[in-house]
Scaffold this motif. Structure first.
Motif, short mmCIF file in Angstrom:
data_model
loop_
_atom_site.label_atom_id
_atom_site.label_comp_id
_atom_site.label_asym_id
_atom_site.label_seq_id
_atom_site.Cartn_x
_atom_site.Cartn_y
_atom_site.Cartn_z
N UNK A 1 30.01 -44.52 38.30
CA UNK A 1 29.22 -44.57 37.26
C UNK A 1 29.11 -45.95 36.52
N UNK A 2 29.99 -46.56 37.27
CA UNK A 2 30.39 -48.00 36.78
C UNK A 2 31.02 -48.17 35.39
N UNK A 3 31.68 -47.09 35.16
CA UNK A 3 32.68 -47.38 33.91
C UNK A 3 33.82 -47.81 34.18
N UNK A 4 34.44 -48.18 32.98
CA UNK A 4 35.87 -48.94 33.22
C UNK A 4 36.99 -47.99 33.94
N UNK A 5 37.85 -48.54 34.32
CA UNK A 5 38.82 -47.90 34.87
C UNK A 5 39.52 -46.83 33.78
N UNK A 6 39.75 -45.62 34.06
CA UNK A 6 40.16 -44.79 33.08
C UNK A 6 41.36 -45.14 32.28
N UNK A 7 41.81 -44.74 31.15
CA UNK A 7 42.90 -44.89 30.43
C UNK A 7 43.89 -43.66 30.63
N UNK A 8 45.10 -44.14 31.15
CA UNK A 8 45.97 -42.92 31.39
C UNK A 8 46.38 -42.14 30.27
N UNK B 1 31.06 -36.40 36.75
CA UNK B 1 30.09 -37.25 36.87
C UNK B 1 28.86 -37.14 36.07
N UNK B 2 28.48 -35.79 35.75
CA UNK B 2 27.35 -35.59 34.85
C UNK B 2 27.65 -36.15 33.44
N UNK B 3 28.85 -35.97 33.29
CA UNK B 3 29.23 -36.27 31.68
C UNK B 3 29.44 -37.85 31.61
N UNK B 4 29.84 -38.35 32.76
CA UNK B 4 29.69 -39.85 32.68
C UNK B 4 28.34 -40.82 32.57
N UNK B 5 27.41 -40.14 33.07
CA UNK B 5 26.06 -40.57 32.69
C UNK B 5 25.41 -39.92 31.70
N UNK C 1 37.67 -32.74 23.99
CA UNK C 1 37.13 -31.71 24.65
C UNK C 1 35.57 -31.80 25.00
N UNK C 2 35.19 -32.92 25.55
CA UNK C 2 33.78 -33.39 25.66
C UNK C 2 33.28 -32.26 27.09
N UNK C 3 32.23 -31.55 26.85
CA UNK C 3 31.75 -30.80 27.67
C UNK C 3 30.23 -30.80 28.06
N UNK C 4 29.46 -30.97 27.03
CA UNK C 4 27.92 -30.75 26.81
C UNK C 4 27.44 -32.12 26.88
N UNK C 5 26.67 -32.70 28.14
CA UNK C 5 26.17 -33.87 28.06
C UNK C 5 25.18 -34.02 26.89
N UNK D 1 24.88 -40.73 28.44
CA UNK D 1 24.34 -41.88 27.54
C UNK D 1 24.94 -43.22 28.15
N UNK D 2 24.09 -44.30 27.61
CA UNK D 2 24.59 -45.49 28.15
C UNK D 2 25.74 -45.99 27.16
N UNK D 3 25.94 -45.31 26.01
CA UNK D 3 27.09 -45.61 25.31
C UNK D 3 28.54 -45.06 25.90
N UNK D 4 28.45 -44.24 26.72
CA UNK D 4 29.68 -43.63 27.35
C UNK D 4 30.10 -44.83 28.14
N UNK D 5 31.30 -45.03 27.87
CA UNK D 5 31.98 -46.36 28.66
C UNK D 5 33.03 -45.90 29.22
N UNK D 6 33.77 -44.86 29.16
CA UNK D 6 34.99 -44.39 29.90
C UNK D 6 35.06 -43.00 29.78
N UNK D 7 35.85 -42.40 30.79
CA UNK D 7 36.51 -41.12 30.87
C UNK D 7 37.94 -40.96 30.98
N UNK D 8 38.46 -40.08 29.98
CA UNK D 8 40.04 -39.79 30.20
C UNK D 8 40.33 -38.63 30.43
#
Length: 273
Positions: free
Chosen positions: A170-177, A126-130, A94-98, A132-139
């Motif tokens: 944001x150059x992140x990996x393809x999302x995990x389904x 898109x804001x969440x994806x950026x 439940x990620x919501x706060x950058x 922090x540099x340790x954010x490498x994926x969204x799902x």
């Protein structure tokens, strides 16, 4: 090696963690969130810390944390931040706060995947994806997201397309389904996974070991795909030596740099240890 199957296992079940770590899943996610009852949260965290110390270095182990605004978050972050054998990554439920994500990332020395599970999080993907540099994926957390949007899971195709766009922009990996909840329906899982791969996902979270082989197979390029990709790359090399950047293959298909890039990706995904 990019994981294809990500097996969830409840953190308060030490016996199941051990079995999961012996499974054929490419990655194991020890769950501290939805699968763990509130009274068992502390036990789940301690089991997780022990499992991380005992796990083999070649086994990819992730941890799904509780939401960052939950009463359990501070202890989880502190414990994992000081852990000797760090997880390979964490999933933030439940990620919501950058800003909260950035603070958590500063504590944890590992990759972070953000689970998008609400309308507001989807809006701000898109804001969440950026964050922090340790954010490498969204799902997507599709069950919670569908409930918040008041749609059925079948109505989330547009959201799936948007999360692929947000990640890749944001150059992140393809999302995990997201998970396929009907464990008995392996044919449905296969069809859904193949469709997910066509939509831009790579890999899938699973909730039962019987789903692992189906998902691994769906996200492994077929011999025909590999052969075709090898032909494209070879033709591109020959064309480059002749000073050309685009050419027709023997079957009359147009080969340009974008097609070559996709062929190289298929060859990368086909490599298995």
């Amino acid at each position: 090696m990019i994981p294809r199957s990500w097996l969830y296992v409840p953190g308060h079940r030490e016996d199941r963690i051990a079995k999961a770590l012996r499974s054929d899943a490419d990655a194991v996610i020890i769950d501290l969130e939805d699968a763990v009852p509130s009274p068992a949260k502390a036990t789940a965290l301690q089991n997780t810390l022990r499992a991380l110390e005992a796990s083999a270095a070649d086994r990819e182990v992730w941890v799904r944390l509780n939401p960052l605004d939950s009463v359990w978050s501070a202890q989880e972050l502190e414990s994992l931040g000081w852990q000797g054998r760090k997880p390979d990554g964490v999933r933030i439920a439940k990620a919501e706060d950058p800003e909260a994500i950035a603070r958590a990332a500063d504590i944890l020395d590992c990759d972070m995947h953000l689970l998008i599970e609400s309308a507001s999080a989807l809006r701000d993907a898109t804001q969440l994806a950026g964050a922090h540099h340790r954010v490498t994926g969204l799902a997507l957390g599709e069950a919670d997201l569908a409930a918040d949007l008041r749609v059925s899971p079948e109505g989330l195709d547009w959201a799936r397309g948007w999360i692929v766009t947000a990640a890749r922009s944001h150059g992140l990996a393809s999302p995990v389904q997201s998970v396929y909840t009907d464990v008995a329906d392996l044919d449905g899982l296969r069809r859904s996974s193949l469709q997910g791969r066509r939509q831009g996902f790579f890999g899938r979270t699973v909730i039962h070991p019987r789903q692992i082989d189906v998902v691994n197979h769906a996200f492994t390029p077929t011999p025909e795909e590999v052969s075709r990709a090898e032909g494209v790359v070879a033709l591109a090399q020959t064309s480059a030596e002749a000073g050309e950047t685009a050419v027709l293959d023997p079957d009359g298909r147009f080969i340009d740099p974008a097609v070559v890039e996709n062929a190289r990706l298929i060859l990368d995904l086909a490599i298995r240890d």
